[in-house]
Design a protein around this motif. Structure first.
Motif, short mmCIF file in Angstrom:
data_model
loop_
_atom_site.label_atom_id
_atom_site.label_comp_id
_atom_site.label_asym_id
_atom_site.label_seq_id
_atom_site.Cartn_x
_atom_site.Cartn_y
_atom_site.Cartn_z
N SER A 139 0.83 -1.21 0.00
CA SER A 139 0.00 0.00 0.00
C SER A 139 0.86 1.26 0.00
CB SER A 139 -0.91 -0.02 1.23
OG SER A 139 -1.40 1.27 1.49
N ASN A 140 1.91 1.26 0.86
CA ASN A 140 2.79 2.43 0.93
C ASN A 140 3.48 2.67 -0.40
OD1 ASN A 140 2.42 3.51 3.43
ND2 ASN A 140 3.99 2.28 4.43
N ALA A 141 4.01 1.59 -1.01
CA ALA A 141 4.75 1.75 -2.26
C ALA A 141 3.82 2.24 -3.37
CB ALA A 141 5.41 0.44 -2.65
N ALA A 165 7.69 10.05 1.11
CA ALA A 165 7.98 9.25 2.30
C ALA A 165 6.70 8.70 2.91
CB ALA A 165 8.72 10.11 3.33
N THR A 166 6.80 7.50 3.47
CA THR A 166 5.67 6.89 4.19
C THR A 166 6.20 6.23 5.45
OG1 THR A 166 5.93 4.75 3.14
CG2 THR A 166 4.50 6.33 2.02
N SER A 167 5.27 5.85 6.33
CA SER A 167 5.69 5.18 7.56
C SER A 167 4.69 4.09 7.93
CB SER A 167 5.81 6.20 8.69
OG SER A 167 6.23 5.57 9.87
N HIS A 168 5.01 3.39 9.02
CA HIS A 168 4.09 2.43 9.62
C HIS A 168 3.82 2.85 11.05
CE1 HIS A 168 3.90 -1.02 6.74
NE2 HIS A 168 4.96 -0.40 6.25
N ASP A 169 2.68 2.45 11.59
CA ASP A 169 2.30 2.72 12.97
C ASP A 169 2.11 4.23 13.21
OD1 ASP A 169 2.38 0.02 13.31
OD2 ASP A 169 4.42 0.02 14.12
N THR A 170 1.85 4.57 14.46
CA THR A 170 1.40 5.95 14.73
C THR A 170 2.17 6.56 15.89
OG1 THR A 170 -0.28 5.15 16.24
CG2 THR A 170 -0.94 5.43 13.96
N SER A 171 2.28 7.90 15.87
CA SER A 171 2.79 8.68 17.00
C SER A 171 2.39 10.12 16.74
CB SER A 171 4.31 8.56 17.11
OG SER A 171 4.93 9.29 16.08
N ALA A 172 2.47 10.94 17.77
CA ALA A 172 2.11 12.35 17.60
C ALA A 172 2.98 13.00 16.52
CB ALA A 172 2.29 13.08 18.93
N TYR A 211 5.35 16.10 5.13
CA TYR A 211 6.59 15.34 5.03
C TYR A 211 6.33 13.85 4.82
CZ TYR A 211 9.35 19.35 6.42
OH TYR A 211 9.96 20.57 6.47
N LEU A 212 5.19 13.36 5.31
CA LEU A 212 4.83 11.96 5.10
C LEU A 212 3.55 11.92 4.28
CD1 LEU A 212 5.29 10.14 8.55
CD2 LEU A 212 6.69 9.89 6.51
N PHE A 217 10.96 4.71 2.76
CA PHE A 217 9.94 3.99 3.51
C PHE A 217 10.45 3.76 4.93
CE2 PHE A 217 9.48 3.19 -0.93
CZ PHE A 217 8.12 3.35 -1.13
N MET A 218 9.77 4.39 5.92
CA MET A 218 10.12 4.20 7.31
C MET A 218 9.17 3.17 7.91
SD MET A 218 12.31 6.55 6.88
CE MET A 218 13.18 6.53 8.44
N LEU A 219 9.64 2.42 8.93
CA LEU A 219 8.82 1.32 9.43
C LEU A 219 8.30 1.53 10.85
CD1 LEU A 219 10.83 -1.72 8.03
CD2 LEU A 219 9.11 -0.34 6.92
N GLY A 220 8.40 2.74 11.39
CA GLY A 220 7.89 2.92 12.74
C GLY A 220 8.07 4.35 13.24
N PRO A 221 7.59 4.64 14.46
CA PRO A 221 7.65 6.00 14.99
C PRO A 221 9.08 6.52 15.20
CG PRO A 221 6.06 4.70 16.21
CD PRO A 221 6.77 3.75 15.31
#
Lengths: 690, 329
Positions: free
Chosen positions: B149-151, B254-261, B271-272, B228-232
């Motif tokens: 999905s991210n790609a 850029a994309t990431s996985h999971d969540t944070s503030a 940025y993401l 592609f980042m994999l976490g907070p």
């Protein structure tokens, strides 16, 4: 040496002196194996050239019907060298006792005896290589540095440096060769030096070729699927390394102690010798492998990224010199960084949010308290520090886990508070600069006369000294003194201009963000001018280097440093001298912890956030850096500058591996091997002490 | 205010534990009992959301539910928690399967007792083979499709911006972690299909080190415009690199996985492009609901139920931030 005079009789009567039995021990078997490998490798190299698989010189020659001049020379050289190596190995095997260099210099055997011939040939080969290198660079066949410089009309700085080194190599080897042929006794030590230097230099070349091997390996295959490609990258340096190691080993047989020890003594004088060699190897190896490596951008990035490790490594080095470990540094670093950021945003220990400077002091006191607990636990219980701090490593980690609810990341930006600005009078800065100037003047008055006096003494007593390297010693000590003098002059100029600049605007208050002061981006430097946007050099680097200087001074010049060495080297003797061992150890635990706090402040100032696992695994990195920098795990030996070099090796290694595009699967493997090699070099140069 | 909320949360948890205890003691009433056995627990914000999903479902069904796990992390202890779960005489059991052999005995006894078992969050590695545990199906995220999905989003955004993806990089902070490797593998499958080169890069969970590594990587690979980042924590490092290098928001996909503030803020700042959320609330809520439907009415879905990839991007990030405060995300 007493046996030397009787060697000739023994040789004649067929007896073996105890000294000569050395030649048949396991060390010597290894030398024979090395020589055989060298020989076979050289022959393989020639075979690949002659069959057209391995091309040199003009690459356009696709058809491979005929060999060009360079290839013919290399192939012929390979055959000669291979046969010579095998002949030497066979010669060692055939004689129950091989004549040593001592026998040759004493005139009892001819130049044709196996080891002597090989040594002479190697020195001759190195001489020829030096000349060849100079010729190739000067004629423009071997472009270095900026590759774009196509016209080859002019020679750039890097090339001049290489030419200079080539001339040096030619002189060194030529002189040694002449000594050898004239059976001059000095040849022994010179040949040892030359072979040692060759090993180190060729290791660097081997390293830069080695990290490219994976690029010639076909996908899904192994290095064996592309032998010519691999040979092209590593064969020449590998042959030279093996030959030089064999020579060095041969020369240490029937040891002329004065020659062998003089090398080791010189290297062993400085705990950081291994690290300096390692750092030079990395710098040269990576700059050969990637044009991006020796650039201000990469160096600044590596420095800025390693401020945390660098500052913590100072403390752990001091502690390890006094004979103790601290595995809890990562936890202390994480906990004090958290206290610092919470003190500024939410308030801690029931206190309201506070000014950044006070918050910083509070976090330092807190860190110092954690270190004090470590020290007192160690002294009171007598449990080894490895276990005590393993416990506190876990216990201190609970602080962020409890204080940070639900595993969040605490961010300064989330609180919507402006950056903490501090105002101060220019007179404060002037006072600081004046203090710095006084410290500098004190150092200059103390050190410079001694250094130049040493140079003068060497010149005056030149004729009386019998040391084999008296001329080299004069040149290096004079050069080093000049470098130090220039550095002091430059710093003095910087301080004077700074004071003059500040005096011209004393009426305004200076205003700076605390974060920028602790670890902000430096926008311009005195000599280099304005830094371009891609150069990310932080003020934290300045604080790191300042702390290195301060603690190196404490360690080497002040009484407390002496206590630290004494406590780590032999606690019983130190106690007998009236040193309070417990007090020194506890103080070092506190210093180490406070430095973790300093690192925490610089980290928060740059990153602006803290998570519960911050600092996890830091302890092993900094201990490894200290050990690379020459600290003994048993205590009593090491230096802060060594720790700086160790951290730089670690940091530049990672930068270099990323820049050359190392496969991430082997990343850690390469890192580990290089660390082991660095420590092995360290141990080798230090062996003479034990 | 936050402190009060924390105290309240702790109080609620304690109250919940007491009431569950009371409920177990008085389990002779008509209410159904469900148990969920897991390798992670209340000290991790991720599991707190799963537990909330479970409790909400049980409130709706008027059922007794029990969460059985170590407070932080415990794999071997799961065998013991399985014994406890069966002792509750449950109508159904949900379990994670980080290691099938540890819980095999418990799951097989449940099968003999005709107690339905649903796998949530961590799938049975042996599913579909002879060594599969006798369970119904899996409710959880699919890391591989999250990477896809991210790609795909990156390629779509590049096309929309009128440029193309020239080279990508998948950063990995814990080498050998099967979930993270699967995320990268998903990304790489799309890049291989499009014929665009993609690198892998080792980073760390320390943002400062990650920023340094990224700076070096982009110096050596200036043509890379997708990351592609994999976490907070890795995203935090990317943010630091972007701030310090002064790169424009649109210059790097850029994309990431999971969540944070910080991830939410990076999405809002542009940025993401998006982050992949595995919707832990669903894993708790749906497991209970399907255990109920299966134990009472013999119902089952047609296959595994994927709670992820759920996408958080500029279009829904504001709503998500509110839901996070409510404990649903």
């Amino acid at each position: 040496m007493a046996n030397a005079s009787s060697s000739a009789d023994m040789l004649a009567s067929g007896q073996y002196s105890p000294e000569r039995k050395l030649l048949r021990n396991s060390k010597f078997t290894a030398t024979i194996i090395l020589l055989v490998v060298t020989g076979l490798l050289s022959l393989l190299f020639s075979e690949q050239i002659l069959t057209g698989w391995l091309a040199f010189g003009e690459r356009a020659n696709i058809s491979r019907r005929e060999l060009n001049l360079i290839e013919l020379l290399l192939a012929a050289g390979g055959i000669v060298w291979g046969l010579l190596s095998l002949y030497t190995a066979w010669g060692f095997l055939r004689h129950p006792a091989t004549p040593s260099m001592e026998d040759y210099l004493g005139g009892r055997v001819s130049l044709r005896s196996p080891g002597v011939l090989f040594t002479t040939a190697l020195i001759g080969l190195l001489f020829a290589v030096s000349i060849f290198l100079i010729e190739q660079v000067l004629t423009g066949w071997l472009p270095l540095g900026e590759r774009a410089n196509i016209s080859r009309r002019d020679i750039n700085t890097i090339e001049w440096v290489v030419v200079g080194l080539g001339v040096l190599g030619a002189l060194l080897n030529g002189r040694t060769l002449i000594f050898l042929l004239r059976r001059d006794r000095r040849a022994w030590a010179w040949a040892q030096w030359v072979s040692l230097l060759t090993v180190l230099l060729m290791m660097m070349a081997l390293f830069s070729g080695g990290i490219d091997i994976y690029s010639v390996v076909p996908p899904g295959g192994t290095a064996l699927d592309n032998i010519p490609g691999v040979l092209e990258l590593v064969a020449l340096p590998l042959i030279l390394v093996l030959s030089a190691i064999s020579t060095y080993r041969y020369l240490t047989l029937a040891v002329d102690l004065s020659a062998d020890q003089s090398i080791r003594n010189r290297l062993a004088k400085s705990p950081g010798a291994g690290a300096i060699i390692g750092l030079a190897a990395l710098l040269i190896g990576f700059s050969l492998a990637s044009s991006l490596f020796l650039e201000p951008r990469a160096i600044a990035s590596a420095l800025s990224t390693n401020v945390t490790n660098g500052i913590v490594a100072i403390g752990i080095t001091l502690l390890m010199i006094s004979g103790e470990f601290d595995l809890s540094v990562g936890s202390i670093f994480g906990a004090s960084a958290l206290i610092f950021i919470l003190a500024m945003t939410e308030g801690v220990f029931g206190l309201p949010p506070m000014n950044a400077v006070i918050a910083a002091l509070l976090s330092l006191v807190f860190a110092g308290f954690l270190g004090f607990i470590n020290g007192v636990l160690l002294i009171r219980t007598g449990i080894p520090s490895f276990i005590v701090t393993l416990g506190t490593l876990l216990a201190y980690r609970a602080i962020p886990l409890v204080l940070i609810p639900e595993g969040r990341i605490i961010r300064y930006a989330d609180y919507g508070i402006p950056d903490p600005f501090i105002d101060f009078s220019p007179f404060l800065l002037i006072a600081l600069l004046v203090m710095g100037g006084l410290a500098l003047a004190y150092y200059a008055i103390r050190q410079l006369p001694t250094m130049w006096g040493g140079v003068r003494r060497r010149i005056v007593t030149y004729r009386e000294t019998t040391a084999p390297f008296r001329d080299v010693a004069i040149v290096t000590s004079a050069l080093w003194s000049a470098v130090v003098t220039a550095a002091i002059a430059g710093l003095a100029l910087f301080i004077f201009s700074g004071i003059a600049d500040l005096l011209s605007r004393t009426d305004e208050m200076l205003r700076i963000s605390f974060f920028d002061l602790a670890n902000g981006r430096i926008e311009s430097l005195p000599i280099f001018g304005r830094l371009t946007a891609d150069i990310n050099l932080r003020t934290g680097v300045f604080w790191w280097f300042l702390l290195v200087i301060v603690f190196q001074f404490i360690l080497t010049q002040m009484r407390y440093g002496g206590f630290t060495f004494a406590v780590g080297g032999n606690a019983g003797a130190a106690r007998a001298q009236g040193i309070s061992v417990s007090r020194v150890k506890i103080t070092n635990f506190i210093i180490c912890a406070v430095l973790c706090g300093v690192a925490g402040i610089t980290f928060v100032s740059r990153v602006g956030s803290v998570n519960a696992n911050l600092g996890d695994g830091l302890e092993l990195e900094v201990i490894a850096a200290s050990v690379i920098g020459g600290v003994l795990l048993t205590g009593g030996y090491g230096s802060i500058v060594g720790a700086l070099l160790g951290v730089l090796i670690f940091g530049l290694l990672r930068t270099g591996l990323v820049l050359v595009g190392m496969d991430p699967r082997v990343f850690f493997g390469v890192q580990g091997i290089i660390i082991i090699v660095a420590v092995v070099i360290n141990t080798a140069v230090r062996r003479v002490r034990t | 205010m936050r402190k009060i909320a924390r105290v309240l949360a702790a109080g609620l948890l304690a109250a919940g534990a007491v009431s569950v205890g009371v409920g177990v003691a008085g389990a002779q009433d008509d209410a159904l009992t469900f148990a969920m056995v897991s390798h992670g627990g209340v000290s991790n914000p991720f599991w707190i959301v799963v537990i909330k999903g479970m409790e909400d479902a049980c409130t709706l069904l008027d059922a007794n539910c029990q969460w059985l796990s170590e407070p932080d992390y415990g794999l071997e202890q799961m065998a013991g928690y399985w014994d406890d779960a069966l002792a509750l005489n449950p109508a159904g059991v949900g379990t994670t399967v980080p290691d099938a052999e540890v819980i095999r005995s418990g799951v097989e006894r449940a099968a003999e007792l005709d107690i339905p078992v649903i796998v949530f969050n961590t799938a049975d590695p042996g599913a579909g083979t002879d060594s599969a545990l006798p369970t119904l199906f899996y409710i959880g995220a699919n890391e591989f499709t999250g990477g896809i999905s991210n790609a795909q989003r990156v390629f779509a955004e590049a096309a929309a911006a009128g440029t193309s993806v020239t080279r990508g990089v998948c950063t990995i902070q814990e080498q050998g972690h099967s979930g993270l490797e699967a995320r990268c593998a998903g990304v790489e499958s799309v890049f291989d299909e499009m014929g665009v080169p993609i690198d892998r890069l080792n980073i760390t969970n320390n943002p400062e080190e990650t920023a340094g590594i990224l700076s070096d990587y982009f110096a050596a690979n200036a043509d890379t415009n997708a990351i592609f980042m994999l976490g907070p924590a890795p995203s935090s490092g990317l943010n630091l690199y972007l701030q310090e290098s002064g790169r424009e928001a649109g210059s790097l996909f850029a994309t990431s996985h999971d969540t944070s503030a910080e991830i939410y803020q990076m999405i809002q700042d542009g940025y993401l492009l998006q982050t992949i959320d595995q919707q832990p609330y669903l894993q708790g809520f749906q497991t209970i609901m399907w255990l109920y439907l299966n134990s009472q009415f013999e119902m089952a879905p047609g296959g595994d139920i994927f709670t992820g990839p759920g996408v958080i991007d500029g279009s829904n990030v504001a709503a998500i931030i509110d839901l996070t405060a409510g404990g649903y995300r």
